[in-house]
Design a protein around this motif. Structure first.
Motif, PDB file in Angstrom:
ATOM      1  N   LEU A  12       7.501  -2.145  -2.370  1.00 24.61           N
ATOM      2  CA  LEU A  12       7.170  -3.534  -2.689  1.00 24.61           C
ATOM      3  C   LEU A  12       6.010  -3.628  -3.672  1.00 24.61           C
ATOM      4  CD1 LEU A  12       7.419  -6.606  -2.239  1.00 24.61           C
ATOM      5  CD2 LEU A  12       5.883  -6.344  -0.257  1.00 24.61           C
ATOM      6  N   PHE A  13       4.899  -2.900  -3.386  1.00 17.41           N
ATOM      7  CA  PHE A  13       3.727  -3.120  -4.247  1.00 17.41           C
ATOM      8  C   PHE A  13       3.127  -1.854  -4.846  1.00 17.41           C
ATOM      9  CE2 PHE A  13       2.282  -3.766   0.259  1.00 17.41           C
ATOM     10  CZ  PHE A  13       1.595  -2.586   0.439  1.00 17.41           C
ATOM     11  N   GLY A  14       3.752  -0.689  -4.666  1.00 18.19           N
ATOM     12  CA  GLY A  14       3.364   0.508  -5.389  1.00 18.19           C
ATOM     13  C   GLY A  14       2.100   1.187  -4.897  1.00 18.19           C
ATOM     14  N   THR A 227       0.090 -11.505   5.641  1.00 23.61           N
ATOM     15  CA  THR A 227       0.909 -11.580   4.433  1.00 23.61           C
ATOM     16  C   THR A 227       0.110 -12.168   3.274  1.00 23.61           C
ATOM     17  OG1 THR A 227       2.950 -11.800   5.712  1.00 23.61           O
ATOM     18  CG2 THR A 227       3.027 -12.497   3.416  1.00 23.61           C
ATOM     19  N   GLU A 228      -0.657 -13.238   3.531  1.00 22.81           N
ATOM     20  CA  GLU A 228      -1.477 -13.826   2.467  1.00 22.81           C
ATOM     21  C   GLU A 228      -2.571 -12.857   2.025  1.00 22.81           C
ATOM     22  OE1 GLU A 228      -0.642 -16.879   0.924  1.00 22.81           O
ATOM     23  OE2 GLU A 228       1.082 -16.229   2.122  1.00 22.81           O
ATOM     24  N   PHE A 229      -3.142 -12.112   2.955  1.00 19.17           N
ATOM     25  CA  PHE A 229      -4.111 -11.067   2.590  1.00 19.17           C
ATOM     26  C   PHE A 229      -3.448  -9.996   1.727  1.00 19.17           C
ATOM     27  CE2 PHE A 229      -5.374  -6.699   3.690  1.00 19.17           C
ATOM     28  CZ  PHE A 229      -6.669  -6.673   3.191  1.00 19.17           C
ATOM     29  N   MET A 230      -2.259  -9.573   2.115  1.00 15.79           N
ATOM     30  CA  MET A 230      -1.545  -8.531   1.384  1.00 15.79           C
ATOM     31  C   MET A 230      -1.263  -8.951  -0.052  1.00 15.79           C
ATOM     32  SD  MET A 230       2.294  -7.046   2.006  1.00 15.79           S
ATOM     33  CE  MET A 230       2.975  -8.590   1.364  1.00 15.79           C
ATOM     34  N   VAL A 231      -0.682 -10.153  -0.230  1.00 15.16           N
ATOM     35  CA  VAL A 231      -0.306 -10.565  -1.590  1.00 15.16           C
ATOM     36  C   VAL A 231      -1.538 -10.745  -2.464  1.00 15.16           C
ATOM     37  CG1 VAL A 231       1.876 -11.585  -0.835  1.00 15.16           C
ATOM     38  CG2 VAL A 231      -0.171 -13.042  -0.984  1.00 15.16           C
ATOM     39  N   MET A 232      -2.656 -11.169  -1.857  1.00 14.54           N
ATOM     40  CA  MET A 232      -3.901 -11.288  -2.620  1.00 14.54           C
ATOM     41  C   MET A 232      -4.437  -9.912  -3.013  1.00 14.54           C
ATOM     42  SD  MET A 232      -7.613 -12.786  -1.344  1.00 14.54           S
ATOM     43  CE  MET A 232      -7.924 -11.327  -0.320  1.00 14.54           C
ATOM     44  N   LEU A 236       0.168  -9.511  -5.842  1.00  9.96           N
ATOM     45  CA  LEU A 236       1.507 -10.051  -6.039  1.00  9.96           C
ATOM     46  C   LEU A 236       1.425 -11.523  -6.433  1.00  9.96           C
ATOM     47  CD1 LEU A 236       3.577  -8.539  -3.076  1.00  9.96           C
ATOM     48  CD2 LEU A 236       3.680  -7.905  -5.487  1.00  9.96           C
ATOM     49  N   ARG A 237       0.493 -12.250  -5.835  1.00  9.83           N
ATOM     50  CA  ARG A 237       0.227 -13.654  -6.158  1.00  9.83           C
ATOM     51  C   ARG A 237      -1.070 -14.060  -5.484  1.00  9.83           C
ATOM     52  NH1 ARG A 237       0.948 -16.501  -1.525  1.00  9.83           N
ATOM     53  NH2 ARG A 237       2.677 -15.974  -0.121  1.00  9.83           N
ATOM     54  N   SER A 238      -1.544 -15.276  -5.817  1.00  5.85           N
ATOM     55  CA  SER A 238      -2.718 -15.812  -5.129  1.00  5.85           C
ATOM     56  C   SER A 238      -2.311 -16.306  -3.748  1.00  5.85           C
ATOM     57  CB  SER A 238      -3.320 -16.969  -5.930  1.00  5.85           C
ATOM     58  OG  SER A 238      -3.781 -16.533  -7.182  1.00  5.85           O
ATOM     59  N   PRO A 239      -3.202 -16.213  -2.773  1.00  5.77           N
ATOM     60  CA  PRO A 239      -2.870 -16.722  -1.435  1.00  5.77           C
ATOM     61  C   PRO A 239      -2.808 -18.240  -1.438  1.00  5.77           C
ATOM     62  CG  PRO A 239      -5.169 -16.071  -1.517  1.00  5.77           C
ATOM     63  CD  PRO A 239      -4.566 -15.643  -2.830  1.00  5.77           C
TER      64      PRO A 239
END
Length: 286
Positions: A12-14, A227-232, A236-239
């Motif tokens: 997913l995020f390398g 999930t919001e911590f992960m994407v931030m 991947l995107r802003s939370p």
């Protein structure tokens, strides 16, 4: 760091994303029903350092929802922070865990939070929320506030929310997620609270504030937050600022209400670090 255990999330995020997760130093205030779910997921995700703050011991009534707890923890009087550390190291012994079995308003707790790259609040009162809101704003630390709730005032309502404060575009206070009167009462000394209750009586909203709590609802809120911590963290995107879970309706909403303008914490406290004098909270207790 062995990447083999993370192979499925690397898709997913390398590797660069996993490196950012590993280098995160996350502070967690509250290791109970919500916090234990959160801690478990952060350990599986591969966060490298955790500071866990909670003064409480495990009680029998915690056994329905505290992840990692065991029946024999009751007889030994286990601290929630020690159960959390055991849980983390059962998942990955290489994760560095600092346990602080103290109240939030304590010099050691504040010091750990100031060093964190991100903070999660899993607390159940607005006084603690107000302090975390101010402390993280002053030191410009991303702050994730978690809350689960079950009410039966005008019909059964259950769910919760995740609020993320990463800049000056809105905090818990100006988004009307903290009750000033309740926060004030929470932060009173026991003596001052007794005096006020003697004069005015106990406010209705302060009676029986420990309501129902269910493991699955806590798990949903914790998963949204991680999930919001992960994407931030992996970019991947802003939370999202405010996600609201309405369990009784089976939906998650993104709240886009505008905060009140001119917020003291967003405009005047944010970024002032020691100049904000947030240490006054623990110094006043000495």
């Amino acid at each position: 760091m062995s990447l083999g255990r993370y192979e499925r999330q690397l898709r997913l995020f390398g590797e660069e994303g996993q490196r950012r997760v590993r280098e995160s130093y996350v502070g967690i205030v509250g290791a109970g029903g919500l916090g234990s779910h959160l801690i478990q997921q952060l350990a599986f995700l591969g966060v490298g350092k955790l500071a866990i703050i909670d003064f409480d011991e495990l009680k029998e009534t915690d056994l329905n929802r505290l992840i990692g707890s065991r029946q024999d923890d009751i007889t030994t009087g286990a601290k929630k922070v020690d159960i959390a550390k055991r849980l983390v190291h059962s998942i990955n012994p290489s994760i560095e865990v600092t346990t602080i079995p103290k109240d939030l308003i304590d010099e050691e707790s504040f010091s750990a939070i100031k060093r964190a790259s991100c903070v999660f609040g899993c607390v159940d009162n607005d006084g603690a929320r107000l302090v975390l809101n101010e402390l993280c704003a002053a030191f410009e630390i991303p702050y994730f506030d978690l809350a689960s709730d079950i009410e039966n005032k005008t019909g059964l309502v259950y769910g919760g929310r995740v609020f993320v404060n990463i800049d000056d575009s809105g905090c818990l206070y100006c988004c009307n997620l903290i009750s000033p009167s309740q926060a004030r009462a929470d932060l009173m000394s026991p003596e001052a609270r007794r005096d006020e209750e003697t004069i005015y009586g106990i406010p209705k909203e302060h009676l029986d504030r420990t309501g129902p709590s269910v493991v699955s609802i806590n798990g949903i809120i914790a998963s949204l937050a991680v999930t919001e911590f992960m994407v931030m963290t992996v970019r991947l995107r802003s939370p999202k600022r405010l996600l609201q879970y309405h369990g009784h309706r089976g939906i998650v909403n993104l709240n886009v209400d505008e905060p009140y303008p001119g917020c003291y914490y967003c405009k005047y406290v944010r970024g002032r670090k020691e100049g904000a004098e947030v240490d006054r909270y623990w110094k006043a207790k000495k």
